[in-house]
Design a protein around this motif. Sequence first.
Motif, PDB file in Angstrom:
ATOM      1  N   VAL A 124       5.802  36.422  35.236  1.00 12.33           N
ATOM      2  CA  VAL A 124       6.700  36.458  36.398  1.00 12.33           C
ATOM      3  C   VAL A 124       7.101  37.918  36.583  1.00 12.33           C
ATOM      4  O   VAL A 124       7.764  38.503  35.718  1.00 12.33           O
ATOM      5  N   VAL A 125       6.661  38.518  37.685  1.00  9.18           N
ATOM      6  CA  VAL A 125       6.878  39.950  37.891  1.00  9.18           C
ATOM      7  C   VAL A 125       7.923  40.190  38.973  1.00  9.18           C
ATOM      8  O   VAL A 125       8.194  39.336  39.815  1.00  9.18           O
ATOM      9  N   THR A 126       8.477  41.382  38.947  1.00  7.55           N
ATOM     10  CA  THR A 126       9.397  41.836  39.982  1.00  7.55           C
ATOM     11  C   THR A 126       8.689  42.919  40.795  1.00  7.55           C
ATOM     12  O   THR A 126       8.165  43.879  40.222  1.00  7.55           O
ATOM     13  N   ILE A 127       8.631  42.741  42.114  1.00  9.82           N
ATOM     14  CA  ILE A 127       7.991  43.732  42.981  1.00  9.82           C
ATOM     15  C   ILE A 127       8.758  45.046  42.852  1.00  9.82           C
ATOM     16  O   ILE A 127       9.971  45.087  43.072  1.00  9.82           O
ATOM     17  N   PRO A 128       8.077  46.140  42.458  1.00  7.21           N
ATOM     18  CA  PRO A 128       8.776  47.417  42.269  1.00  7.21           C
ATOM     19  C   PRO A 128       9.128  48.061  43.619  1.00  7.21           C
ATOM     20  O   PRO A 128       8.237  48.428  44.386  1.00  7.21           O
ATOM     21  N   LEU A 129      10.404  48.199  43.895  1.00  8.31           N
ATOM     22  CA  LEU A 129      10.866  48.750  45.167  1.00  8.31           C
ATOM     23  C   LEU A 129      11.415  50.156  44.968  1.00  8.31           C
ATOM     24  O   LEU A 129      12.127  50.423  43.999  1.00  8.31           O
ATOM     25  N   GLU A 151     -10.430  34.243  37.562  1.00 16.95           N
ATOM     26  CA  GLU A 151     -10.282  33.402  38.757  1.00 16.95           C
ATOM     27  C   GLU A 151      -8.851  33.449  39.288  1.00 16.95           C
ATOM     28  O   GLU A 151      -7.889  33.353  38.530  1.00 16.95           O
ATOM     29  N   LYS A 152      -8.726  33.622  40.623  1.00 19.62           N
ATOM     30  CA  LYS A 152      -7.411  33.617  41.292  1.00 19.62           C
ATOM     31  C   LYS A 152      -6.426  34.536  40.556  1.00 19.62           C
ATOM     32  O   LYS A 152      -5.309  34.150  40.212  1.00 19.62           O
ATOM     33  N   MET A 153      -6.849  35.761  40.347  1.00 19.02           N
ATOM     34  CA  MET A 153      -6.071  36.690  39.525  1.00 19.02           C
ATOM     35  C   MET A 153      -4.661  36.927  40.093  1.00 19.02           C
ATOM     36  O   MET A 153      -3.667  36.823  39.378  1.00 19.02           O
ATOM     37  N   TYR A 154      -4.582  37.257  41.385  1.00 22.86           N
ATOM     38  CA  TYR A 154      -3.277  37.569  41.969  1.00 22.86           C
ATOM     39  C   TYR A 154      -2.343  36.365  41.950  1.00 22.86           C
ATOM     40  O   TYR A 154      -1.177  36.457  41.560  1.00 22.86           O
ATOM     41  N   THR A 155      -2.877  35.219  42.392  1.00 21.22           N
ATOM     42  CA  THR A 155      -2.020  34.045  42.529  1.00 21.22           C
ATOM     43  C   THR A 155      -1.710  33.369  41.200  1.00 21.22           C
ATOM     44  O   THR A 155      -0.953  32.395  41.158  1.00 21.22           O
ATOM     45  N   SER A 156      -2.284  33.886  40.108  1.00 25.47           N
ATOM     46  CA  SER A 156      -1.919  33.389  38.781  1.00 25.47           C
ATOM     47  C   SER A 156      -0.594  33.980  38.307  1.00 25.47           C
ATOM     48  O   SER A 156      -0.063  33.577  37.277  1.00 25.47           O
ATOM     49  N   ILE A 157      -0.085  34.949  39.065  1.00 23.34           N
ATOM     50  CA  ILE A 157       1.128  35.673  38.660  1.00 23.34           C
ATOM     51  C   ILE A 157       2.258  35.359  39.644  1.00 23.34           C
ATOM     52  O   ILE A 157       2.115  35.558  40.849  1.00 23.34           O
ATOM     53  N   LEU A 191      11.206  38.157  50.793  1.00 19.26           N
ATOM     54  CA  LEU A 191      10.615  39.370  51.354  1.00 19.26           C
ATOM     55  C   LEU A 191       9.146  39.195  51.711  1.00 19.26           C
ATOM     56  O   LEU A 191       8.554  40.073  52.333  1.00 19.26           O
ATOM     57  N   GLN A 192       8.570  38.072  51.312  1.00 18.39           N
ATOM     58  CA  GLN A 192       7.174  37.811  51.668  1.00 18.39           C
ATOM     59  C   GLN A 192       7.072  36.363  52.181  1.00 18.39           C
ATOM     60  O   GLN A 192       6.643  35.462  51.469  1.00 18.39           O
ATOM     61  N   GLN A 193       7.477  36.207  53.451  1.00 18.05           N
ATOM     62  CA  GLN A 193       7.420  34.919  54.117  1.00 18.05           C
ATOM     63  C   GLN A 193       6.372  34.946  55.232  1.00 18.05           C
ATOM     64  O   GLN A 193       5.996  36.009  55.722  1.00 18.05           O
ATOM     65  N   VAL A 194       5.911  33.756  55.618  1.00 19.03           N
ATOM     66  CA  VAL A 194       4.921  33.655  56.690  1.00 19.03           C
ATOM     67  C   VAL A 194       5.260  32.484  57.600  1.00 19.03           C
ATOM     68  O   VAL A 194       5.921  31.521  57.183  1.00 19.03           O
ATOM     69  N   LEU A 195       4.792  32.580  58.844  1.00 19.46           N
ATOM     70  CA  LEU A 195       4.857  31.462  59.776  1.00 19.46           C
ATOM     71  C   LEU A 195       3.546  30.695  59.697  1.00 19.46           C
ATOM     72  O   LEU A 195       2.470  31.292  59.654  1.00 19.46           O
ATOM     73  N   TRP A 196       3.633  29.354  59.721  1.00 22.63           N
ATOM     74  CA  TRP A 196       2.399  28.578  59.652  1.00 22.63           C
ATOM     75  C   TRP A 196       2.594  27.161  60.207  1.00 22.63           C
ATOM     76  O   TRP A 196       3.681  26.581  60.104  1.00 22.63           O
ATOM     77  N   LYS A 222       5.016  32.755  46.849  1.00 21.95           N
ATOM     78  CA  LYS A 222       5.670  32.747  45.544  1.00 21.95           C
ATOM     79  C   LYS A 222       4.898  33.480  44.462  1.00 21.95           C
ATOM     80  O   LYS A 222       5.328  33.545  43.317  1.00 21.95           O
ATOM     81  N   THR A 223       3.725  34.031  44.838  1.00 20.90           N
ATOM     82  CA  THR A 223       2.904  34.728  43.848  1.00 20.90           C
ATOM     83  C   THR A 223       2.576  36.135  44.344  1.00 20.90           C
ATOM     84  O   THR A 223       2.880  36.490  45.489  1.00 20.90           O
ATOM     85  N   VAL A 224       1.964  36.928  43.484  1.00 17.03           N
ATOM     86  CA  VAL A 224       1.491  38.253  43.885  1.00 17.03           C
ATOM     87  C   VAL A 224       0.526  38.074  45.053  1.00 17.03           C
ATOM     88  O   VAL A 224      -0.383  37.248  45.007  1.00 17.03           O
ATOM     89  N   THR A 225       0.729  38.859  46.113  1.00 13.97           N
ATOM     90  CA  THR A 225       0.104  38.565  47.405  1.00 13.97           C
ATOM     91  C   THR A 225      -0.847  39.653  47.863  1.00 13.97           C
ATOM     92  O   THR A 225      -0.499  40.837  47.865  1.00 13.97           O
ATOM     93  N   TYR A 226      -2.064  39.236  48.268  1.00 11.35           N
ATOM     94  CA  TYR A 226      -3.030  40.156  48.863  1.00 11.35           C
ATOM     95  C   TYR A 226      -2.395  40.832  50.076  1.00 11.35           C
ATOM     96  O   TYR A 226      -1.802  40.170  50.920  1.00 11.35           O
ATOM     97  N   GLY A 227      -2.533  42.148  50.163  1.00  8.69           N
ATOM     98  CA  GLY A 227      -1.998  42.874  51.305  1.00  8.69           C
ATOM     99  C   GLY A 227      -0.702  43.597  51.013  1.00  8.69           C
ATOM    100  O   GLY A 227      -0.263  44.427  51.811  1.00  8.69           O
ATOM    101  N   THR A 228      -0.085  43.321  49.862  1.00  6.64           N
ATOM    102  CA  THR A 228       1.128  44.052  49.494  1.00  6.64           C
ATOM    103  C   THR A 228       0.750  45.260  48.642  1.00  6.64           C
ATOM    104  O   THR A 228      -0.186  45.205  47.835  1.00  6.64           O
ATOM    105  N   ALA A 229       1.492  46.347  48.818  1.00  5.23           N
ATOM    106  CA  ALA A 229       1.121  47.634  48.215  1.00  5.23           C
ATOM    107  C   ALA A 229       1.094  47.604  46.689  1.00  5.23           C
ATOM    108  O   ALA A 229       0.273  48.266  46.050  1.00  5.23           O
ATOM    109  N   SER A 230       1.982  46.831  46.095  1.00  7.11           N
ATOM    110  CA  SER A 230       2.089  46.835  44.634  1.00  7.11           C
ATOM    111  C   SER A 230       1.208  45.794  43.962  1.00  7.11           C
ATOM    112  O   SER A 230       1.104  45.768  42.732  1.00  7.11           O
ATOM    113  N   ALA A 231       0.550  44.939  44.742  1.00  7.82           N
ATOM    114  CA  ALA A 231      -0.220  43.824  44.167  1.00  7.82           C
ATOM    115  C   ALA A 231      -1.308  44.279  43.190  1.00  7.82           C
ATOM    116  O   ALA A 231      -1.422  43.717  42.088  1.00  7.82           O
ATOM    117  N   PRO A 232      -2.145  45.280  43.545  1.00  9.03           N
ATOM    118  CA  PRO A 232      -3.192  45.690  42.595  1.00  9.03           C
ATOM    119  C   PRO A 232      -2.613  46.163  41.256  1.00  9.03           C
ATOM    120  O   PRO A 232      -3.150  45.828  40.186  1.00  9.03           O
TER     121      PRO A 232
END
Length: 241
Positions: A25-30, A157-163, A172-177, A191-201
């Motif tokens: 469980v990570v904290t997005i570094p701001l 497998e599913k590396m980002y979304t495993s975190i 801070l990372q919401q979407v309309l759907w 709720k997980t590390v998200t493709y397209g966010t600067a700190s994700a890699p």
Amino acid sequence: MSKEELDCEQSFIENTTRESNGRFVVTIPLKENPNRLGGSYEQALTRILSLERRFQRDPLFKEQYCNFMNEYIALGHMSENTDPEGDTPHCILPHHGVLRETSLSTKLRVVFDASAVTTTGISFNNIQMVGPTVQDDLISILIRMRQHKFVATADAEKMYTSIKVNENQCSLQQVLWRYDPREELKLYKLKTVTYGTASAPYLATRCLKQLGLECSSKVVSEVIQHDFYVDDLITWGSTED
């Protein structure tokens, strides 16, 4: 490392936790206060309405997109925000689909656009620390690999979304759907590390490195720390075993 990279590394060390099953469980570094973000709803609305017009023209694209989002919800990577009024600060990210014809698994991946600027001219990516590179460079890995007779490749497998991401930051990372234009648009929290966010890699590769640092086997630890390039593993040995 630069000061920002050192700060990012310190943030990871101090704020990363593990669940009982070992999941990170990570904290997005701001680097800036998220209150600097402005309104984001209108742009997200415009983008999803444009996306739905494409759905009408391309039913196969719509089917793949909906399948991706449906899996995201089913696996708990995002969930409906039932109390959007209680989220301050918050940010709504536009999203779009990227087709990957060569992929053996997911032909379409939804990318969340954290670089979309809010009404203050600042995007979610603008306030994040990118973090240092924590893995070996690809050329070094490939050169080492070519010295050996036996090699093996794999991927996480599913590396980002495993975190998971700290629950306090999911607003801070919401979407309309919605699946159909006749339905009401709903807000979902990612709720997980998200493709397209600067700190994700950085967050994803740093979690992988942490597994290597904590591994009791020296051989396996070296493989995890030095033979991965993002989520791709290229490793080797002197014998097939």
